[in-house]
Design a protein around this motif. Structure first.
Motif, short mmCIF file in Angstrom:
data_model
loop_
_atom_site.label_atom_id
_atom_site.label_comp_id
_atom_site.label_asym_id
_atom_site.label_seq_id
_atom_site.Cartn_x
_atom_site.Cartn_y
_atom_site.Cartn_z
N ALA A 11 0.82 -1.22 0.00
CA ALA A 11 0.00 0.00 0.00
C ALA A 11 0.85 1.27 0.00
N THR A 12 2.08 1.17 0.45
CA THR A 12 2.94 2.36 0.51
C THR A 12 4.21 2.11 -0.28
N GLU A 13 4.93 3.17 -0.61
CA GLU A 13 6.20 3.02 -1.32
C GLU A 13 7.26 3.92 -0.71
N ASP A 14 8.48 3.42 -0.71
CA ASP A 14 9.60 4.16 -0.17
C ASP A 14 10.11 5.12 -1.25
N LYS A 15 10.03 6.41 -0.97
CA LYS A 15 10.48 7.40 -1.95
C LYS A 15 11.80 8.05 -1.55
N ASP A 16 12.52 7.39 -0.63
CA ASP A 16 13.84 7.90 -0.27
C ASP A 16 14.75 7.89 -1.49
N ILE A 17 15.59 8.90 -1.61
CA ILE A 17 16.51 8.99 -2.74
C ILE A 17 17.74 8.15 -2.42
N LYS A 18 18.01 7.17 -3.25
CA LYS A 18 19.13 6.26 -3.02
C LYS A 18 20.41 6.87 -3.60
N LEU A 19 21.40 7.06 -2.77
CA LEU A 19 22.67 7.61 -3.21
C LEU A 19 23.72 6.49 -3.28
N ARG A 20 24.45 6.42 -4.37
CA ARG A 20 25.51 5.43 -4.54
C ARG A 20 26.82 5.95 -3.93
N THR A 21 27.69 5.03 -3.56
CA THR A 21 29.03 5.41 -3.10
C THR A 21 30.02 5.18 -4.23
N LEU A 22 30.79 6.23 -4.56
CA LEU A 22 31.74 6.17 -5.66
C LEU A 22 33.16 6.40 -5.16
N HIS A 23 34.11 5.95 -5.97
CA HIS A 23 35.51 6.25 -5.71
C HIS A 23 35.73 7.73 -6.02
N LYS A 24 36.22 8.49 -5.03
CA LYS A 24 36.38 9.94 -5.20
C LYS A 24 37.25 10.30 -6.39
N GLU A 25 38.26 9.48 -6.67
CA GLU A 25 39.23 9.81 -7.72
C GLU A 25 38.67 9.61 -9.12
N CYS A 26 38.01 8.47 -9.38
CA CYS A 26 37.55 8.17 -10.75
C CYS A 26 36.03 8.07 -10.89
N HIS A 27 35.29 8.30 -9.81
CA HIS A 27 33.82 8.31 -9.81
C HIS A 27 33.22 6.99 -10.32
N ASP A 65 -2.64 -0.04 20.25
CA ASP A 65 -1.84 1.18 20.26
C ASP A 65 -1.06 1.29 18.95
N PRO A 66 -0.92 2.49 18.38
CA PRO A 66 -0.19 2.67 17.11
C PRO A 66 1.24 2.17 17.13
N ILE A 67 1.85 2.01 18.31
CA ILE A 67 3.24 1.54 18.37
C ILE A 67 3.39 0.14 17.76
N TYR A 68 2.29 -0.62 17.71
CA TYR A 68 2.35 -1.98 17.19
C TYR A 68 2.36 -2.03 15.66
N PHE A 69 1.87 -0.99 14.99
CA PHE A 69 1.69 -1.05 13.54
C PHE A 69 3.01 -0.96 12.79
N GLU A 70 3.12 -1.72 11.70
CA GLU A 70 4.38 -1.82 10.96
C GLU A 70 4.21 -1.44 9.49
N LYS A 71 3.53 -2.26 8.69
CA LYS A 71 3.42 -2.01 7.25
C LYS A 71 2.03 -2.40 6.75
N CYS A 72 1.54 -1.62 5.78
CA CYS A 72 0.17 -1.83 5.29
C CYS A 72 0.17 -2.42 3.87
N TYR A 73 -0.77 -3.33 3.64
CA TYR A 73 -0.95 -3.93 2.32
C TYR A 73 -2.43 -3.82 1.93
N TYR A 74 -2.68 -3.53 0.65
CA TYR A 74 -4.05 -3.59 0.14
C TYR A 74 -4.36 -5.04 -0.20
N MET A 75 -5.61 -5.42 0.02
CA MET A 75 -6.05 -6.77 -0.31
C MET A 75 -7.08 -6.70 -1.44
#
Length: 277
Positions: free
Chosen positions: A23-39, A103-113
């Motif tokens: 039901a939800t999607e992760d929209k975090d921007i994924k950053l890669r790790t590169l070698h500083k010298e040659c990228h 209590d909301p502390i128990y909730f984790e992830k939602c799925y549509y059925m």
């Protein structure tokens, strides 16, 4: 919408074929790790901590560390057998409870059925029964090789499965450090805090909340892609580390919110008058 699980949900003798969709999607921007010298992207190799050799995927096994440095090795066939035995079971609703009791502390992830083949009538029946009784179902389900406790509820016109933590996964509040044990709040301070809350109270509108960090990061990436000059804004106010007078802070907060809130209230009143007219 991608189907990530399918099976049957049952309550009593009623069985409902269903499909789960995230039901939800992760929209975090994924950053890669590169070698500083040659990228070029950095490659992480899997090496044995004992002999130092690089290990191929076929030479890797799973194990449980029951004591420091001591392991029980588990064969993939054994794990797959347990997974298959559990996943083949129908997901049974164990209990029905009031949503407010969880209590909301128990909730984790939602799925549509969604309804599986031939399950429309039973799906609609469960949905209507949950709406009429204002209750939710408690069930267990295996998702990605992990048994999950779950809540089955209605969201708008759709059944949802919400995974929740088992009780032993929620840490004890007694272990939280520095929680004030006594209330030493003056009545005037409490009344002022309640007044501030009242002034900041509004109808929940999720569309008004945005991820400002993600937006700024995307803007930065786009600017650098186009080779433009990067201008760092210095408008942000520094966070004060000193503890100011609580009453003064409350009063200042109320004074700062008055004009904006009064405009909002006038708009809502005007809309109400127009509707009534």
């Amino acid at each position: 919408m991608h189907t990530m699980w399918k099976g049957n949900i049952s309550f009593g003798l009623v069985s409902i074929p269903i499909k789960l969709h995230t039901a939800t999607e992760d929209k975090d921007i994924k950053l890669r790790t590169l070698h500083k010298e040659c990228h070029a992207p950095i490659k992480y190799e899997k090496k044995c901590t004992s002999c130092g050799k690089e290990v191929a995927p076929e030479d890797i096994v799973k194990a449980y560390e029951y004591a420091k440095g001591k392991y029980v090795v588990l064969d993939e066939e054994e794990l797959e057998k347990i997974r298959k035995e559990q996943e083949d079971k129908a997901v049974e609703i164990i209990d029905f409870v009031q949503m407010e009791e969880i209590d909301p502390i128990y909730f984790e992830k939602c799925y549509y059925m969604s309804s599986g083949e031939g399950g429309n009538k039973a799906y609609a029946l469960l949905r209507e029964a949950l709406v009429e009784t204002r209750k939710v179902g408690i069930a267990k389900i295996i998702i990605r090789a992990k048994e999950q406790l779950a809540v089955i509820r209605v969201y708008k016109n759709t059944l949802c499965l919400e995974t929740i933590h088992f009780p032993d996964e929620v840490r004890k509040i007694e272990d939280v450090p520095n929680v004030p044990a006594e209330n030493e709040i003056a009545k005037k301070e409490l009344d002022t805090a309640i007044l501030l809350i009242d002034q900041l109270t509004t109808a929940f509108d999720p569309s008004k909340y945005t991820d400002e960090y993600r937006t700024a990061l995307l803007d930065l990436i786009e600017t650098k892609k186009q080779g433009k000059e990067i201008v760092i804004s210095s408008d942000s106010k520094p966070v004060e580390s000193n503890v100011m007078d609580l009453m003064a802070a409350l009063q200042a907060s109320i004074d700062n919110t008055k004009p904006e809130r009064q405009v909002e209230k006038k708009k809502r009143t005007r809309k109400k008058v127009i509707r009534e007219a």
